[in-house]
Scaffold this motif. Structure first.
Motif, PDB file in Angstrom:
ATOM      1  N   CYS A  21      -5.209  15.238  15.789  1.00 27.81           N
ATOM      2  CA  CYS A  21      -4.847  15.480  14.391  1.00 27.81           C
ATOM      3  C   CYS A  21      -3.835  14.462  13.890  1.00 27.81           C
ATOM      4  N   TYR A  22      -3.447  13.502  14.720  1.00 25.00           N
ATOM      5  CA  TYR A  22      -2.425  12.555  14.301  1.00 25.00           C
ATOM      6  C   TYR A  22      -2.950  11.763  13.110  1.00 25.00           C
ATOM      7  N   PRO A  23      -2.174  11.703  12.011  1.00 25.16           N
ATOM      8  CA  PRO A  23      -2.682  11.074  10.802  1.00 25.16           C
ATOM      9  C   PRO A  23      -2.983   9.595  11.002  1.00 25.16           C
ATOM     10  N   GLY A  24      -4.120   9.154  10.478  1.00 23.42           N
ATOM     11  CA  GLY A  24      -4.592   7.807  10.770  1.00 23.42           C
ATOM     12  C   GLY A  24      -4.198   6.727   9.786  1.00 23.42           C
ATOM     13  N   GLY A  25      -3.727   7.074   8.600  1.00 25.72           N
ATOM     14  CA  GLY A  25      -3.314   6.075   7.626  1.00 25.72           C
ATOM     15  C   GLY A  25      -4.481   5.501   6.849  1.00 25.72           C
ATOM     16  N   ALA A  26      -4.393   4.206   6.532  1.00 29.32           N
ATOM     17  CA  ALA A  26      -5.371   3.571   5.647  1.00 29.32           C
ATOM     18  C   ALA A  26      -6.774   3.649   6.231  1.00 29.32           C
ATOM     19  N   GLU A  27      -7.749   3.976   5.382  1.00 31.19           N
ATOM     20  CA  GLU A  27      -9.136   4.048   5.828  1.00 31.19           C
ATOM     21  C   GLU A  27      -9.959   2.898   5.254  1.00 31.19           C
ATOM     22  N   ASP A  31      -7.064   0.796   0.242  1.00 31.99           N
ATOM     23  CA  ASP A  31      -5.826   1.551   0.486  1.00 31.99           C
ATOM     24  C   ASP A  31      -4.637   0.631   0.749  1.00 31.99           C
ATOM     25  N   LEU A  32      -4.945  -0.628   1.053  1.00 32.93           N
ATOM     26  CA  LEU A  32      -3.869  -1.572   1.375  1.00 32.93           C
ATOM     27  C   LEU A  32      -3.483  -2.451   0.187  1.00 32.93           C
ATOM     28  N   ASP A  33      -4.196  -2.283  -0.935  1.00 33.32           N
ATOM     29  CA  ASP A  33      -3.881  -3.093  -2.115  1.00 33.32           C
ATOM     30  C   ASP A  33      -2.508  -2.711  -2.657  1.00 33.32           C
ATOM     31  N   ILE A  34      -1.705  -3.717  -2.927  1.00 33.21           N
ATOM     32  CA  ILE A  34      -0.414  -3.420  -3.541  1.00 33.21           C
ATOM     33  C   ILE A  34      -0.125  -4.412  -4.664  1.00 33.21           C
ATOM     34  N   TRP A 139      -0.528  -2.471  13.506  1.00 35.69           N
ATOM     35  CA  TRP A 139      -0.800  -1.442  12.501  1.00 35.69           C
ATOM     36  C   TRP A 139      -1.275  -2.125  11.230  1.00 35.69           C
ATOM     37  N   GLY A 140      -1.750  -1.344  10.320  1.00 33.33           N
ATOM     38  CA  GLY A 140      -1.897  -1.838   8.958  1.00 33.33           C
ATOM     39  C   GLY A 140      -3.260  -2.416   8.617  1.00 33.33           C
TER      40      GLY A 140
ATOM     41  N   ARG B  47       1.500  19.925  12.601  1.00 30.28           N
ATOM     42  CA  ARG B  47       1.348  19.097  13.800  1.00 30.28           C
ATOM     43  C   ARG B  47       2.616  19.169  14.632  1.00 30.28           C
ATOM     44  N   TYR B  74       3.782  13.963   7.914  1.00 29.61           N
ATOM     45  CA  TYR B  74       2.976  12.862   7.366  1.00 29.61           C
ATOM     46  C   TYR B  74       2.702  13.118   5.899  1.00 29.61           C
ATOM     47  N   ASP B  91       3.905  -1.060  -6.651  1.00 31.44           N
ATOM     48  CA  ASP B  91       2.923   0.016  -6.682  1.00 31.44           C
ATOM     49  C   ASP B  91       1.961  -0.174  -5.522  1.00 31.44           C
ATOM     50  N   GLY B  92       1.555   0.931  -4.937  1.00 26.98           N
ATOM     51  CA  GLY B  92       0.609   0.852  -3.826  1.00 26.98           C
ATOM     52  C   GLY B  92       0.736   2.108  -3.013  1.00 26.98           C
ATOM     53  N   ARG B  93      -0.239   2.333  -2.170  1.00 27.12           N
ATOM     54  CA  ARG B  93      -0.217   3.556  -1.371  1.00 27.12           C
ATOM     55  C   ARG B  93       0.732   3.409  -0.185  1.00 27.12           C
ATOM     56  N   TYR B  95       2.010   5.138   3.354  1.00 26.54           N
ATOM     57  CA  TYR B  95       1.709   6.129   4.391  1.00 26.54           C
ATOM     58  C   TYR B  95       3.002   6.390   5.130  1.00 26.54           C
ATOM     59  N   TYR B  97       5.241   8.385   7.892  1.00 33.12           N
ATOM     60  CA  TYR B  97       5.167   9.135   9.147  1.00 33.12           C
ATOM     61  C   TYR B  97       6.596   9.440   9.605  1.00 33.12           C
ATOM     62  N   PHE B 136       3.019   0.185   4.097  1.00 32.65           N
ATOM     63  CA  PHE B 136       2.815  -0.166   2.698  1.00 32.65           C
ATOM     64  C   PHE B 136       2.060  -1.481   2.652  1.00 32.65           C
ATOM     65  N   GLY B 137       0.820  -1.436   2.127  1.00 31.85           N
ATOM     66  CA  GLY B 137       0.001  -2.641   2.177  1.00 31.85           C
ATOM     67  C   GLY B 137      -0.152  -3.053   3.632  1.00 31.85           C
ATOM     68  N   GLN B 138       0.180  -4.284   3.930  1.00 30.04           N
ATOM     69  CA  GLN B 138       0.060  -4.725   5.319  1.00 30.04           C
ATOM     70  C   GLN B 138       1.400  -4.787   6.030  1.00 30.04           C
TER      71      GLN B 138
END
Lengths: 226, 195
Positions: A21-27, A31-34, A139-140, B47, B74, B91-93, B95, B97, B136-138
């Motif tokens: 169940c560990y969250p996986g982040g960007a799919e 999702d990585l656009d900033i 990561w990332g 979790r 998370y 701005d951006g998604r 994640y 943890y 955030f981003g990369q």
């Protein structure tokens, strides 16, 4: 012995449950656009009234071919020109006015694109598609909807479009008296970056959306509050 | 030699006898972030896992023990980052943890030790290893620290079977400020098996 086995079973089940169940982040790559912007002074941002935009093309720094075509560049530039007047309410200085010296803009604006190819292998365990992935190269990087296990090859272009707003007055002062063979120092009043937008088929509408976001950031910065 | 063997046997017998007063506990842990932790991640988390070993005193309804836990918070965040001090707007998604590993020493007091339902109050003291990562981003921004922390709790042990009991607790976890990072806190809801 029975209790021990029960304990071991329950412990391993709990840990497996938690790990799966560990969250996986960007799919997805999107999702990585900033969109990110930087500036030195709010007062300077508020003082800019006019601009000159380099409209011939967008400069390229790239190790791939995944940059915008000239047609795409001109479409992006046309939108940028419109939104500079629309969202940022700046007055346009034309090339003729600039070259004749009739008007001096507050900002000299130039766009550039940087594309870097990313590629590699990842190993995906077979039992759970959302697993963060062992052997993942840091990561990332975006995940892909793999099903089943095994090695997968990924390759994508990671591109950025930079928006440089050069402060004409400060740059002129900074470079007073320099020789023709010296490289002038450019003073940026504001810089925006759309990171990731060259990743997916170089979509002009996607870039235009990013331009709106960036210019909205400019107005947020001008407001000067959190 | 003979006397050493006898001493060893007596020692082992004693250990075995005292082991009858020990509990081994496995818990499934949920967490509700509070305070600064909630500012970073506000989502309730399901979790978490914990292991605890407890030894009961024979004459008083008190136990002491040791636990190792792991809680994962998370949240995906799409908020705009605006910092006039740094001159940055983004701005951006994101994640976010937040991994916490509390390693605690516990002392509990029981109100109805021989009953089917046995309420108790307790306190844990120890260290919280906290690893907080924002992707955030990369890029990723990571903070990791060992914090001193305290964990008061209330709970109930229910005698549900001859081979194990059930445990339900609410534990307030507070990790004090460490290094350049803030303090962290969350309310833990734990369900466990006592062997």
């Amino acid at each position: 012995m029975k209790t021990l086995l029960l304990k071991a079973f329950m412990l391993s089940s709990l840990i497996a449950l938690l790990q799966s169940c560990y969250p996986g982040g960007a799919e997805y790559t999107s999702d990585l656009d900033i969109a990110i912007s930087r500036y030195e002074s709010v007062e300077n941002l508020r003082s800019y009234r006019s601009y000159y935009l380099v409209e011939d093309s967008i400069a390229v720094t790239s190790n791939t071919k995944d940059t915008l075509t000239l047609v795409q560049q001109l479409a992006v530039l046309a939108n940028v020109d419109t939104q500079l007047q629309g969202i940022l309410e700046l007055e346009k200085v034309t090339k003729t006015e600039l070259e004749s010296g009739a008007k001096v803009p507050d900002l000299f604006i130039q766009l550039s694109q940087i594309a870097v190819q990313q590629s590699g292998f990842v190993w995906q365990p077979p039992y759970y598609p959302g697993y963060p992935g062992w052997g993942y190269p840091g990561w990332g990087y975006p995940g892909y909807p793999w099903y089943g296990g095994g090695y997968s090859y990924y390759s994508y272009s990671n591109g950025t479009i930079l928006f440089d707003f050069i402060d004409v007055e400060q740059t002129t002062k900074e470079n007073e008296g320099i020789g023709n063979d010296e490289v002038p120092t450019l003073i940026l009043g504001w810089q925006g970056a759309l990171n990731g937008v060259l990743s997916r088929a170089n979509s002009v509408p996607l870039i235009n959306e990013g331009v709106d976001v960036l210019f909205d950031q400019y107005n947020t910065a001008k407001a000067g509050t959190e | 030699m003979k006397k050493y063997i006898i001493t060893l046997l007596l020692g082992l017998t004693g250990f075995y006898a005292s082991a009858q007063q020990s509990d081994f506990i496995l818990t499934y842990q949920m967490a509700l972030p509070l305070g600064n932790t909630s500012d970073y991640i506000s989502s309730f988390s399901g979790r978490g896992v914990g292991l605890e070993w407890k030894k009961h005193l024979l004459t008083t309804p008190v136990s002491y023990g040791f636990s190792v836990n792991w809680n994962v918070l998370y949240q995906k965040v799409d908020d705009r980052y605006n910092s006039p001090e740094e001159g940055i707007v983004a701005d951006g998604r994101q994640y976010r943890y937040h991994n916490t590993v509390p390693i605690l020493l516990h002392a509990n007091y029981y109100f109805n030790e021989d009953g089917i339902i046995n309420p108790f109050v307790g306190v844990g003291l120890g260290t919280y290893y906290i690893n907080q990562r924002t992707s955030f981003g990369q890029w990723a921004f990571i903070e990791q620290n060992w914090h001193f922390g305290i964990a008061p709790e209330v709970g109930v042990v229910a005698d549900v079977s001859s081979s194990f009991n059930m445990l339900f607790t609410i534990r307030y976890n507070h990790a004090f400020k460490a290094g350049n990072t803030t303090d962290h806190s969350y309310l833990g809801f734990n369900v466990g098996f006592v062997f």
